[in-house]
Design a protein around this motif. Sequence first.
Motif, PDB file in Angstrom:
ATOM      1  N   ALA A 129      -1.139  17.658  -1.423  1.00 13.81           N
ATOM      2  CA  ALA A 129      -0.876  16.228  -1.595  1.00 13.81           C
ATOM      3  C   ALA A 129       0.621  15.954  -1.683  1.00 13.81           C
ATOM      4  O   ALA A 129       1.114  14.956  -1.137  1.00 13.81           O
ATOM      5  CB  ALA A 129      -1.590  15.717  -2.845  1.00 13.81           C
ATOM      6  N   LEU A 130       1.360  16.824  -2.375  1.00 11.36           N
ATOM      7  CA  LEU A 130       2.806  16.643  -2.499  1.00 11.36           C
ATOM      8  C   LEU A 130       3.477  16.701  -1.124  1.00 11.36           C
ATOM      9  O   LEU A 130       4.313  15.860  -0.776  1.00 11.36           O
ATOM     10  CB  LEU A 130       3.372  17.711  -3.427  1.00 11.36           C
ATOM     11  CG  LEU A 130       4.888  17.730  -3.663  1.00 11.36           C
ATOM     12  CD1 LEU A 130       5.187  18.196  -5.082  1.00 11.36           C
ATOM     13  CD2 LEU A 130       5.584  18.660  -2.678  1.00 11.36           C
ATOM     14  N   ILE A 131       3.102  17.707  -0.311  1.00  8.34           N
ATOM     15  CA  ILE A 131       3.700  17.849   1.016  1.00  8.34           C
ATOM     16  C   ILE A 131       3.288  16.684   1.912  1.00  8.34           C
ATOM     17  O   ILE A 131       4.114  16.116   2.641  1.00  8.34           O
ATOM     18  CB  ILE A 131       3.302  19.192   1.642  1.00  8.34           C
ATOM     19  CG1 ILE A 131       3.846  20.356   0.800  1.00  8.34           C
ATOM     20  CG2 ILE A 131       3.800  19.292   3.071  1.00  8.34           C
ATOM     21  CD1 ILE A 131       3.362  21.725   1.243  1.00  8.34           C
ATOM     22  N   ALA A 132       1.997  16.305   1.848  1.00  9.45           N
ATOM     23  CA  ALA A 132       1.502  15.220   2.696  1.00  9.45           C
ATOM     24  C   ALA A 132       2.177  13.894   2.365  1.00  9.45           C
ATOM     25  O   ALA A 132       2.347  13.042   3.243  1.00  9.45           O
ATOM     26  CB  ALA A 132      -0.014  15.092   2.545  1.00  9.45           C
ATOM     27  N   PRO A 143       7.485  32.739  -0.787  1.00 12.04           N
ATOM     28  CA  PRO A 143       7.228  33.746   0.254  1.00 12.04           C
ATOM     29  C   PRO A 143       7.181  33.097   1.629  1.00 12.04           C
ATOM     30  O   PRO A 143       6.843  31.919   1.768  1.00 12.04           O
ATOM     31  CB  PRO A 143       5.864  34.321  -0.151  1.00 12.04           C
ATOM     32  CG  PRO A 143       5.208  33.221  -0.916  1.00 12.04           C
ATOM     33  CD  PRO A 143       6.315  32.524  -1.648  1.00 12.04           C
ATOM     34  N   SER A 144       7.503  33.860   2.642  1.00 10.04           N
ATOM     35  CA  SER A 144       7.507  33.322   3.999  1.00 10.04           C
ATOM     36  C   SER A 144       6.098  33.084   4.524  1.00 10.04           C
ATOM     37  O   SER A 144       5.899  32.261   5.412  1.00 10.04           O
ATOM     38  CB  SER A 144       8.243  34.281   4.939  1.00 10.04           C
ATOM     39  OG  SER A 144       7.674  35.580   4.879  1.00 10.04           O
ATOM     40  N   ILE A 145       5.114  33.793   3.986  1.00  8.47           N
ATOM     41  CA  ILE A 145       3.722  33.607   4.405  1.00  8.47           C
ATOM     42  C   ILE A 145       3.015  32.761   3.351  1.00  8.47           C
ATOM     43  O   ILE A 145       2.826  33.205   2.212  1.00  8.47           O
ATOM     44  CB  ILE A 145       3.014  34.964   4.585  1.00  8.47           C
ATOM     45  CG1 ILE A 145       3.722  35.788   5.666  1.00  8.47           C
ATOM     46  CG2 ILE A 145       1.551  34.750   4.957  1.00  8.47           C
ATOM     47  CD1 ILE A 145       3.154  37.173   5.854  1.00  8.47           C
ATOM     48  N   LEU A 146       2.621  31.556   3.731  1.00  5.78           N
ATOM     49  CA  LEU A 146       1.954  30.625   2.828  1.00  5.78           C
ATOM     50  C   LEU A 146       0.475  30.548   3.175  1.00  5.78           C
ATOM     51  O   LEU A 146       0.082  30.840   4.312  1.00  5.78           O
ATOM     52  CB  LEU A 146       2.591  29.234   2.930  1.00  5.78           C
ATOM     53  CG  LEU A 146       4.088  29.147   2.610  1.00  5.78           C
ATOM     54  CD1 LEU A 146       4.596  27.737   2.879  1.00  5.78           C
ATOM     55  CD2 LEU A 146       4.345  29.540   1.169  1.00  5.78           C
ATOM     56  N   PRO A 147      -0.377  30.129   2.225  1.00  7.65           N
ATOM     57  CA  PRO A 147      -1.795  29.931   2.541  1.00  7.65           C
ATOM     58  C   PRO A 147      -1.971  28.984   3.722  1.00  7.65           C
ATOM     59  O   PRO A 147      -1.175  28.059   3.925  1.00  7.65           O
ATOM     60  CB  PRO A 147      -2.354  29.333   1.241  1.00  7.65           C
ATOM     61  CG  PRO A 147      -1.437  29.832   0.175  1.00  7.65           C
ATOM     62  CD  PRO A 147      -0.080  29.886   0.801  1.00  7.65           C
ATOM     63  N   LEU A 154       2.627  21.762   5.846  1.00  2.00           N
ATOM     64  CA  LEU A 154       4.075  21.860   6.006  1.00  2.00           C
ATOM     65  C   LEU A 154       4.473  21.601   7.459  1.00  2.00           C
ATOM     66  O   LEU A 154       5.453  20.890   7.730  1.00  2.00           O
ATOM     67  CB  LEU A 154       4.551  23.248   5.558  1.00  2.00           C
ATOM     68  CG  LEU A 154       6.056  23.506   5.650  1.00  2.00           C
ATOM     69  CD1 LEU A 154       6.834  22.553   4.751  1.00  2.00           C
ATOM     70  CD2 LEU A 154       6.373  24.960   5.283  1.00  2.00           C
ATOM     71  N   CYS A 155       3.711  22.149   8.390  1.00  2.00           N
ATOM     72  CA  CYS A 155       3.996  21.919   9.819  1.00  2.00           C
ATOM     73  C   CYS A 155       3.820  20.450  10.186  1.00  2.00           C
ATOM     74  O   CYS A 155       4.578  19.905  10.995  1.00  2.00           O
ATOM     75  CB  CYS A 155       3.093  22.805  10.677  1.00  2.00           C
ATOM     76  SG  CYS A 155       3.475  24.571  10.569  1.00  2.00           S
ATOM     77  N   LYS A 156       2.821  19.794   9.600  1.00  2.00           N
ATOM     78  CA  LYS A 156       2.628  18.363   9.846  1.00  2.00           C
ATOM     79  C   LYS A 156       3.829  17.565   9.349  1.00  2.00           C
ATOM     80  O   LYS A 156       4.274  16.618   9.999  1.00  2.00           O
ATOM     81  CB  LYS A 156       1.357  17.866   9.146  1.00  2.00           C
ATOM     82  CG  LYS A 156       0.061  18.341   9.771  1.00  2.00           C
ATOM     83  CD  LYS A 156      -1.126  17.803   8.993  1.00  2.00           C
ATOM     84  CE  LYS A 156      -2.443  18.294   9.552  1.00  2.00           C
ATOM     85  NZ  LYS A 156      -3.601  17.816   8.744  1.00  2.00           N
ATOM     86  N   ALA A 157       4.349  17.945   8.177  1.00  2.00           N
ATOM     87  CA  ALA A 157       5.521  17.254   7.634  1.00  2.00           C
ATOM     88  C   ALA A 157       6.722  17.431   8.565  1.00  2.00           C
ATOM     89  O   ALA A 157       7.479  16.487   8.802  1.00  2.00           O
ATOM     90  CB  ALA A 157       5.836  17.780   6.235  1.00  2.00           C
ATOM     91  N   ILE A 158       6.894  18.639   9.080  1.00  2.00           N
ATOM     92  CA  ILE A 158       7.992  18.892  10.014  1.00  2.00           C
ATOM     93  C   ILE A 158       7.821  18.050  11.276  1.00  2.00           C
ATOM     94  O   ILE A 158       8.787  17.496  11.810  1.00  2.00           O
ATOM     95  CB  ILE A 158       8.080  20.393  10.341  1.00  2.00           C
ATOM     96  CG1 ILE A 158       8.539  21.172   9.099  1.00  2.00           C
ATOM     97  CG2 ILE A 158       9.012  20.650  11.519  1.00  2.00           C
ATOM     98  CD1 ILE A 158       8.470  22.671   9.247  1.00  2.00           C
ATOM     99  N   LEU A 175       8.650  29.099  11.817  1.00  2.00           N
ATOM    100  CA  LEU A 175       8.761  27.648  11.900  1.00  2.00           C
ATOM    101  C   LEU A 175       9.615  27.281  13.104  1.00  2.00           C
ATOM    102  O   LEU A 175      10.469  28.069  13.536  1.00  2.00           O
ATOM    103  CB  LEU A 175       9.376  27.081  10.621  1.00  2.00           C
ATOM    104  CG  LEU A 175       8.494  27.141   9.372  1.00  2.00           C
ATOM    105  CD1 LEU A 175       9.283  26.709   8.139  1.00  2.00           C
ATOM    106  CD2 LEU A 175       7.248  26.282   9.530  1.00  2.00           C
ATOM    107  N   PRO A 176       9.406  26.080  13.659  1.00  3.69           N
ATOM    108  CA  PRO A 176      10.154  25.695  14.865  1.00  3.69           C
ATOM    109  C   PRO A 176      11.652  25.613  14.626  1.00  3.69           C
ATOM    110  O   PRO A 176      12.108  25.275  13.532  1.00  3.69           O
ATOM    111  CB  PRO A 176       9.560  24.314  15.207  1.00  3.69           C
ATOM    112  CG  PRO A 176       8.949  23.816  13.942  1.00  3.69           C
ATOM    113  CD  PRO A 176       8.465  25.030  13.225  1.00  3.69           C
TER     114      PRO A 176
END
Length: 314
Positions: A129-132, A143-147, A154-158, A175-176
């Motif tokens: 919810a925080l990221i969205a 960590p570089s590997i997230l659930p 996170l990708c949607k936010a980017i 990440l892009p």
Amino acid sequence: MALERGLQDVQRDLIAVGFSDHEAKVYVALVAIGPATAYELARQAGLPVPNTYNVIRGLMKRAATVQISARPARYIAVPPDQFFGTLASETQKRCDALVSRLSTLSPPANADYVEMLDGWNAIERRLIALIAGSTRQLVLRGPSILPAAVWEELCKAIDRKVECLFVYYGERPDLPDLPHVRLWPHEGNGASLGPDFFTICADFSSALIHSQDRQEGAFSENRSFVYLAGVFLRHELYLAEIMMRFEEEVEEAFGPALYKLRQSFGMIPLGEEIRSFVRSRLPYEPAFEPDREDFSPAKRVPKPEPRKRKAKAG
């Protein structure tokens, strides 16, 4: 057997949207057999006939059933797509109105307290919810590997052009390569050298911290909490940038992983991860200082009372 289970699932869902147990059975019977009398419905639904009349009246008040003849009285179900489409629309309007009215009664969410998160399910829901909800910037350290679900959000936010500043440990996150996505290995080398805490700050208005090994954390929009999380993350960015540019000079002055500073000013003993990392960077065995006592009151040594000066004679 499968058909019976399917009917039970339908009845359970009808009850979940407000039907009584008997209403669910009669409505399913009406949909299944078409125009029917109360007697026919009672037999199909397995209910007494007098009870069935009462149930039909209740379904007619819901606009789920209509009577199509008088003698004998026959009934049909309002087509499910029509009935539930209307129900969904009315429910949505009612929910929107409630949100609007209740929001005038409620204080700003989490403005004055810290929400304690217990277990991964609670952490993940709040983290997603925080990221969205982010619109401008996400700063995170972890960590570089997230659930998978967190990574997807996170990708949607980017994709929404939210700036992402990520201090990671482990391999470089996939990440892009975009102007608004910036990555730093933790302390310039990507090594995990301390407690396994994940920290994220969104739009400098909300923050979440959680311990990955103990599955507990905290979330808040409290200004002091967000400020502390934001300062911590900014300093992580600064340190990573400094280490990437001046690694040799910094290591010469303060040792690998800044272990000399950590020993001098740290409030916790050096962990084995740091000790192993330091050994791997030096051609000799470093002289680690013995761990100091912690700061708990029970282990504090009281200062001796100052000596009283003797009064001079005369």
